[in-house]
Motif scaffolding. Structure first.
Motif, PDB file in Angstrom:
ATOM      1  N   PRO A 204     -27.784  57.917  70.698  1.00 46.92           N
ATOM      2  CA  PRO A 204     -26.739  57.737  71.713  1.00 46.92           C
ATOM      3  C   PRO A 204     -26.116  59.073  72.109  1.00 46.92           C
ATOM      4  O   PRO A 204     -26.040  59.998  71.294  1.00 46.92           O
ATOM      5  CB  PRO A 204     -25.716  56.829  71.013  1.00 46.92           C
ATOM      6  N   GLN A 205     -25.691  59.159  73.353  1.00 45.11           N
ATOM      7  CA  GLN A 205     -25.053  60.365  73.887  1.00 45.11           C
ATOM      8  C   GLN A 205     -23.550  60.138  73.998  1.00 45.11           C
ATOM      9  O   GLN A 205     -23.099  59.190  74.634  1.00 45.11           O
ATOM     10  CB  GLN A 205     -25.624  60.699  75.266  1.00 45.11           C
ATOM     11  N   ALA A 206     -22.778  61.028  73.361  1.00 43.81           N
ATOM     12  CA  ALA A 206     -21.317  60.935  73.454  1.00 43.81           C
ATOM     13  C   ALA A 206     -20.843  61.437  74.814  1.00 43.81           C
ATOM     14  O   ALA A 206     -21.377  62.404  75.363  1.00 43.81           O
ATOM     15  CB  ALA A 206     -20.665  61.758  72.346  1.00 43.81           C
ATOM     16  N   THR A 207     -19.831  60.784  75.344  1.00 40.83           N
ATOM     17  CA  THR A 207     -19.199  61.256  76.579  1.00 40.83           C
ATOM     18  C   THR A 207     -18.626  62.655  76.343  1.00 40.83           C
ATOM     19  O   THR A 207     -17.973  62.907  75.321  1.00 40.83           O
ATOM     20  CB  THR A 207     -18.075  60.292  76.992  1.00 40.83           C
ATOM     21  N   ASN A 208     -18.918  63.570  77.269  1.00 40.80           N
ATOM     22  CA  ASN A 208     -18.446  64.956  77.153  1.00 40.80           C
ATOM     23  C   ASN A 208     -18.914  65.624  75.864  1.00 40.80           C
ATOM     24  O   ASN A 208     -18.287  66.576  75.381  1.00 40.80           O
ATOM     25  CB  ASN A 208     -16.916  65.033  77.261  1.00 40.80           C
ATOM     26  N   ASN A 209     -19.999  65.114  75.301  1.00 36.29           N
ATOM     27  CA  ASN A 209     -20.650  65.712  74.137  1.00 36.29           C
ATOM     28  C   ASN A 209     -19.784  65.752  72.878  1.00 36.29           C
ATOM     29  O   ASN A 209     -20.021  66.572  71.985  1.00 36.29           O
ATOM     30  CB  ASN A 209     -21.142  67.130  74.461  1.00 36.29           C
ATOM     31  N   THR A 210     -18.806  64.871  72.801  1.00 35.21           N
ATOM     32  CA  THR A 210     -18.000  64.797  71.584  1.00 35.21           C
ATOM     33  C   THR A 210     -17.614  63.352  71.309  1.00 35.21           C
ATOM     34  O   THR A 210     -17.293  62.598  72.230  1.00 35.21           O
ATOM     35  CB  THR A 210     -16.749  65.697  71.685  1.00 35.21           C
ATOM     36  N   TRP A 211     -17.652  62.971  70.033  1.00 34.70           N
ATOM     37  CA  TRP A 211     -17.382  61.585  69.660  1.00 34.70           C
ATOM     38  C   TRP A 211     -15.890  61.292  69.591  1.00 34.70           C
ATOM     39  O   TRP A 211     -15.454  60.173  69.829  1.00 34.70           O
ATOM     40  CB  TRP A 211     -18.042  61.255  68.327  1.00 34.70           C
ATOM     41  N   TYR A 212     -15.099  62.302  69.247  1.00 38.64           N
ATOM     42  CA  TYR A 212     -13.640  62.174  69.218  1.00 38.64           C
ATOM     43  C   TYR A 212     -13.074  63.580  69.357  1.00 38.64           C
ATOM     44  O   TYR A 212     -13.729  64.577  69.022  1.00 38.64           O
ATOM     45  CB  TYR A 212     -13.145  61.488  67.934  1.00 38.64           C
ATOM     46  N   PRO A 213     -11.834  63.728  69.866  1.00 38.93           N
ATOM     47  CA  PRO A 213     -11.376  65.047  70.324  1.00 38.93           C
ATOM     48  C   PRO A 213     -10.956  66.036  69.248  1.00 38.93           C
ATOM     49  O   PRO A 213     -11.119  67.241  69.423  1.00 38.93           O
ATOM     50  CB  PRO A 213     -10.197  64.709  71.241  1.00 38.93           C
ATOM     51  N   TYR A 214     -10.387  65.551  68.152  1.00 33.75           N
ATOM     52  CA  TYR A 214      -9.813  66.471  67.173  1.00 33.75           C
ATOM     53  C   TYR A 214     -10.662  66.503  65.905  1.00 33.75           C
ATOM     54  O   TYR A 214     -11.673  65.811  65.785  1.00 33.75           O
ATOM     55  CB  TYR A 214      -8.369  66.066  66.860  1.00 33.75           C
ATOM     56  N   SER A 215     -10.264  67.321  64.959  1.00 36.24           N
ATOM     57  CA  SER A 215     -10.959  67.414  63.674  1.00 36.24           C
ATOM     58  C   SER A 215     -11.066  66.043  63.017  1.00 36.24           C
ATOM     59  O   SER A 215     -10.181  65.193  63.171  1.00 36.24           O
ATOM     60  CB  SER A 215     -10.195  68.359  62.744  1.00 36.24           C
TER      61      SER A 215
ATOM     62  N   ILE B 291     -31.220  55.704  63.851  1.00 37.98           N
ATOM     63  CA  ILE B 291     -30.164  56.051  64.795  1.00 37.98           C
ATOM     64  C   ILE B 291     -29.680  57.459  64.459  1.00 37.98           C
ATOM     65  O   ILE B 291     -29.245  57.715  63.327  1.00 37.98           O
ATOM     66  CB  ILE B 291     -29.003  55.041  64.723  1.00 37.98           C
ATOM     67  N   LEU B 292     -29.787  58.379  65.421  1.00 31.36           N
ATOM     68  CA  LEU B 292     -29.426  59.776  65.209  1.00 31.36           C
ATOM     69  C   LEU B 292     -28.183  60.119  66.012  1.00 31.36           C
ATOM     70  O   LEU B 292     -28.117  59.851  67.214  1.00 31.36           O
ATOM     71  CB  LEU B 292     -30.572  60.705  65.639  1.00 31.36           C
ATOM     72  N   LEU B 293     -27.203  60.748  65.359  1.00 27.05           N
ATOM     73  CA  LEU B 293     -25.924  61.062  65.994  1.00 27.05           C
ATOM     74  C   LEU B 293     -25.706  62.571  66.035  1.00 27.05           C
ATOM     75  O   LEU B 293     -25.651  63.229  64.987  1.00 27.05           O
ATOM     76  CB  LEU B 293     -24.779  60.390  65.236  1.00 27.05           C
ATOM     77  N   HIS B 294     -25.577  63.103  67.242  1.00 25.54           N
ATOM     78  CA  HIS B 294     -25.412  64.543  67.414  1.00 25.54           C
ATOM     79  C   HIS B 294     -23.997  64.988  67.049  1.00 25.54           C
ATOM     80  O   HIS B 294     -23.067  64.183  66.938  1.00 25.54           O
ATOM     81  CB  HIS B 294     -25.738  64.946  68.860  1.00 25.54           C
ATOM     82  N   GLY B 295     -23.841  66.299  66.872  1.00 27.39           N
ATOM     83  CA  GLY B 295     -22.546  66.865  66.552  1.00 27.39           C
ATOM     84  C   GLY B 295     -21.735  67.194  67.784  1.00 27.39           C
ATOM     85  O   GLY B 295     -22.186  67.014  68.925  1.00 27.39           O
ATOM     86  N   ARG B 296     -20.525  67.695  67.557  1.00 30.81           N
ATOM     87  CA  ARG B 296     -19.635  68.087  68.653  1.00 30.81           C
ATOM     88  C   ARG B 296     -20.308  69.191  69.474  1.00 30.81           C
ATOM     89  O   ARG B 296     -20.778  70.199  68.932  1.00 30.81           O
ATOM     90  CB  ARG B 296     -18.308  68.595  68.092  1.00 30.81           C
ATOM     91  N   GLY B 297     -20.353  68.978  70.774  1.00 32.34           N
ATOM     92  CA  GLY B 297     -20.988  69.949  71.650  1.00 32.34           C
ATOM     93  C   GLY B 297     -22.492  69.825  71.727  1.00 32.34           C
ATOM     94  O   GLY B 297     -23.139  70.518  72.513  1.00 32.34           O
ATOM     95  N   GLY B 298     -23.069  68.951  70.915  1.00 29.57           N
ATOM     96  CA  GLY B 298     -24.506  68.728  70.927  1.00 29.57           C
ATOM     97  C   GLY B 298     -24.885  67.640  71.916  1.00 29.57           C
ATOM     98  O   GLY B 298     -24.075  67.213  72.749  1.00 29.57           O
ATOM     99  N   SER B 299     -26.118  67.190  71.805  1.00 28.00           N
ATOM    100  CA  SER B 299     -26.590  66.162  72.729  1.00 28.00           C
ATOM    101  C   SER B 299     -27.613  65.274  72.040  1.00 28.00           C
ATOM    102  O   SER B 299     -28.171  65.629  70.993  1.00 28.00           O
ATOM    103  CB  SER B 299     -27.230  66.807  73.965  1.00 28.00           C
ATOM    104  N   ALA B 300     -27.859  64.132  72.664  1.00 30.23           N
ATOM    105  CA  ALA B 300     -28.886  63.224  72.157  1.00 30.23           C
ATOM    106  C   ALA B 300     -30.250  63.916  72.161  1.00 30.23           C
ATOM    107  O   ALA B 300     -31.045  63.743  71.240  1.00 30.23           O
ATOM    108  CB  ALA B 300     -28.912  61.953  73.001  1.00 30.23           C
ATOM    109  N   GLU B 301     -30.526  64.719  73.204  1.00 34.72           N
ATOM    110  CA  GLU B 301     -31.798  65.431  73.267  1.00 34.72           C
ATOM    111  C   GLU B 301     -31.955  66.378  72.087  1.00 34.72           C
ATOM    112  O   GLU B 301     -33.024  66.454  71.475  1.00 34.72           O
ATOM    113  CB  GLU B 301     -31.899  66.226  74.575  1.00 34.72           C
ATOM    114  N   ASP B 302     -30.878  67.096  71.748  1.00 37.56           N
ATOM    115  CA  ASP B 302     -30.933  68.048  70.637  1.00 37.56           C
ATOM    116  C   ASP B 302     -31.253  67.353  69.313  1.00 37.56           C
ATOM    117  O   ASP B 302     -32.127  67.789  68.562  1.00 37.56           O
ATOM    118  CB  ASP B 302     -29.592  68.780  70.491  1.00 37.56           C
ATOM    119  N   ILE B 303     -30.514  66.303  69.020  1.00 41.73           N
ATOM    120  CA  ILE B 303     -30.671  65.662  67.715  1.00 41.73           C
ATOM    121  C   ILE B 303     -32.024  64.979  67.595  1.00 41.73           C
ATOM    122  O   ILE B 303     -32.584  64.893  66.498  1.00 41.73           O
ATOM    123  CB  ILE B 303     -29.501  64.673  67.440  1.00 41.73           C
ATOM    124  N   LEU B 304     -32.589  64.533  68.698  1.00 41.66           N
ATOM    125  CA  LEU B 304     -33.912  63.916  68.638  1.00 41.66           C
ATOM    126  C   LEU B 304     -34.980  64.907  68.189  1.00 41.66           C
ATOM    127  O   LEU B 304     -35.964  64.512  67.553  1.00 41.66           O
ATOM    128  CB  LEU B 304     -34.295  63.325  69.994  1.00 41.66           C
TER     129      LEU B 304
END
Length: 212
Positions: A50-61, A21-34
């Motif tokens: 998995p792809q995060a909604t709006n490319n972020t898993w949570y809004p703040y630091s 299971i690969l998890l992308h960073g803030r602003g990233g995408s599932a395609e990128d991390i693959l």
């Protein structure tokens, strides 16, 4: 909230195969991390990103008080839990499930596995630490049973203080993980070749599934 939007690659899902299971960073995408899988020894793995909604898993630091990142943080953790439960229900035990994340995805990876500690196949966190304005040990349960873990980070890093990486390593070691953390001087917020080599050596080549 996060929807169950998961990209797949690699081998077909099968109880005999490992799953990453690969998890992308803030602003990233599932395609990128693959694409990172091209550099890892995972050619026989099923890959799930998995792809995060709006490319972020949570809004703040990740260093903000957890309540400030709600309800997105809980939604992210619930998505991962559902993914693992789905895999378990299809005959894939947790010790055949691996995790990898970068940056925000690394923080989420570490937070999820430590809240749900068990014998996993392996864990790789490229620049990440446990989530919160401080460590909340009451959130962490279970035991890793010597699950191999590699954490790589830069000192300094603009988002992840090295002190949080050390504190995270201590928590995981205390819960029975076999953790190796490596700090790179002024690497920047990226992934370097040595980190890839360590992930392959310590995690992806550390265990193999015997033929059934």
């Amino acid at each position: 909230m996060h929807e169950k939007n998961i990209l797949t690659a690699g081998k077909e899902l099968d109880p005999k195969n490992n799953v990453l299971i690969l998890l992308h960073g803030r602003g990233g995408s599932a395609e990128d991390i693959l694409t990172l899988a091209n550099h890892l020894d995972v050619k026989d793995f099923t890959l799930l990103a998995p792809q995060a909604t709006n490319n972020t898993w949570y809004p703040y630091s990740f260093l903000a008080p957890p309540a400030q990142n709600e309800p997105w943080l809980s939604s992210s953790l619930a998505l991962l839990k559902e993914m693992v439960q789905d895999l378990n229900s299809k005959g894939i035990p947790s010790e055949h499930i691996y995790f990898l994340g970068f940056s925000q995805g690394a923080c989420l990876t570490l937070e999820f596995v430590t809240r749900n500690a068990t014998k996993y196949g392996g864990i790789v966190a490229f620049t990440g630490g446990l989530i919160g304005d401080k460590i909340y040990p009451e959130n962490y349960k279970g035991g890793f049973e010597q699950t191999p873990v590699f954490i790589g980070t830069s000192d300094p890093d603009p988002h992840v203080p090295v002190e949080r990486v050390y504190a995270t390593t201590n928590i995981l070691n205390g819960m029975g993980a076999a953790v190796e953390a490596k700090v790179y001087n002024s690497m920047g917020h990226t992934i370097n070749h040595d980190e890839i080599d360590n992930a392959n050596r310590l995690v992806f080549n550390a265990q193999s599934i015997k033929s059934v």
